[in-house]
Design a protein around this motif. Structure first.
Motif, PDB file in Angstrom:
ATOM      1  N   ALA A 197       0.821  -1.212   0.000  1.00 37.93           N
ATOM      2  CA  ALA A 197       0.000   0.000   0.000  1.00 37.93           C
ATOM      3  C   ALA A 197       0.854   1.260   0.000  1.00 37.93           C
ATOM      4  O   ALA A 197       1.972   1.268   0.520  1.00 37.93           O
ATOM      5  N   ALA A 198       0.305   2.316  -0.537  1.00 37.60           N
ATOM      6  CA  ALA A 198       0.920   3.642  -0.412  1.00 37.60           C
ATOM      7  C   ALA A 198       0.613   4.210   0.972  1.00 37.60           C
ATOM      8  O   ALA A 198       1.429   4.920   1.553  1.00 37.60           O
ATOM      9  N   ASP A 199      -0.569   3.903   1.514  1.00 33.38           N
ATOM     10  CA  ASP A 199      -0.985   4.341   2.850  1.00 33.38           C
ATOM     11  C   ASP A 199      -1.675   3.148   3.507  1.00 33.38           C
ATOM     12  O   ASP A 199      -2.869   2.917   3.317  1.00 33.38           O
ATOM     13  N   TRP A 200      -0.916   2.368   4.269  1.00 31.29           N
ATOM     14  CA  TRP A 200      -1.441   1.107   4.791  1.00 31.29           C
ATOM     15  C   TRP A 200      -2.629   1.299   5.722  1.00 31.29           C
ATOM     16  O   TRP A 200      -3.554   0.500   5.704  1.00 31.29           O
ATOM     17  N   ARG A 201      -2.625   2.350   6.529  1.00 29.20           N
ATOM     18  CA  ARG A 201      -3.750   2.552   7.453  1.00 29.20           C
ATOM     19  C   ARG A 201      -5.046   2.826   6.680  1.00 29.20           C
ATOM     20  O   ARG A 201      -6.104   2.289   7.001  1.00 29.20           O
ATOM     21  N   ARG A 202      -4.973   3.667   5.680  1.00 34.41           N
ATOM     22  CA  ARG A 202      -6.156   4.003   4.880  1.00 34.41           C
ATOM     23  C   ARG A 202      -6.667   2.778   4.122  1.00 34.41           C
ATOM     24  O   ARG A 202      -7.872   2.515   4.098  1.00 34.41           O
ATOM     25  N   GLN A 262       3.118  -1.405   3.998  1.00 36.14           N
ATOM     26  CA  GLN A 262       3.669  -0.221   3.343  1.00 36.14           C
ATOM     27  C   GLN A 262       5.181  -0.249   3.541  1.00 36.14           C
ATOM     28  O   GLN A 262       5.656  -0.361   4.668  1.00 36.14           O
ATOM     29  N   SER A 308       8.962   1.500   3.326  1.00 37.16           N
ATOM     30  CA  SER A 308       9.571   2.831   3.392  1.00 37.16           C
ATOM     31  C   SER A 308      10.238   3.177   2.065  1.00 37.16           C
ATOM     32  O   SER A 308      10.441   4.345   1.765  1.00 37.16           O
ATOM     33  N   GLU A 351      -6.558   2.378  -3.744  1.00 38.62           N
ATOM     34  CA  GLU A 351      -5.202   2.442  -4.284  1.00 38.62           C
ATOM     35  C   GLU A 351      -5.068   1.781  -5.644  1.00 38.62           C
ATOM     36  O   GLU A 351      -3.982   1.622  -6.181  1.00 38.62           O
TER      37      GLU A 351
END
Length: 148
Positions: free
Chosen positions: A14-19, A76, A78, A141
């Motif tokens: 993901a680009a934003d794992w929480r979202r 996600q 880094s 995503e």
């Protein structure tokens, strides 16, 4: 020799794992499996072949399989690589299918949560089994889903 196997998980980077994890929890009924993962170190660099990388994310229990069922691993990195556009016919993992009570309502929920439709809802007769109604959609995503 045949290796005995049991399906464990599917990983989505993901680009934003929480979202993205929240999308799968809220829209498709997945359940978080604690603890969150915050991984780094020499072992991860060796395993992934990526220098100085870190992974953050969570496993989500897929609906319908109970507490020992397979998970969707939403991670996600880094050090993220650019993502090509997704398409139903792109070689590799094509889509994640979810059995739903109402395909149209599921598509509406996907769109309301930031996803999008890929095609139209269709019903296809299946010889000896009745019919299946499904649609291709994208999560927020761009990963392709098939509510059916």
């Amino acid at each position: 020799m045949t290796v005995r196997a049991r399906y464990a998980h599917t990983n989505i980077v993901a680009a934003d794992w929480r979202r993205l994890a929240a999308f799968y929890v809220d829209v498709l009924g997945c359940e978080p499996v604690p603890p969150e993962r915050h991984l780094s170190g020499e072992w991860l660099e060796r395993a992934t072949g990526l220098a100085e990388t870190r992974i953050d994310g969570v496993h989500l229990r897929l609906p319908g399989f109970g507490k020992n069922g397979p998970t969707l691993e939403v991670f996600q990195y880094s050090t993220a690589a650019p993502r090509p556009a997704s398409a139903p016919n792109l070689p590799g993992l094509g889509h994640l299918a979810f059995a739903v009570d109402d395909v149209a309502a599921a598509l509406d929920d996907v769109i309301a949560a930031g996803g999008s439709a890929v095609g139209e809802i269709v019903t296809l007769p299946v010889a000896g089994a009745g019919s299946v109604t499904f649609v291709y959609a994208r999560d927020p995503e761009g990963n392709i889903l098939e509510p059916q």
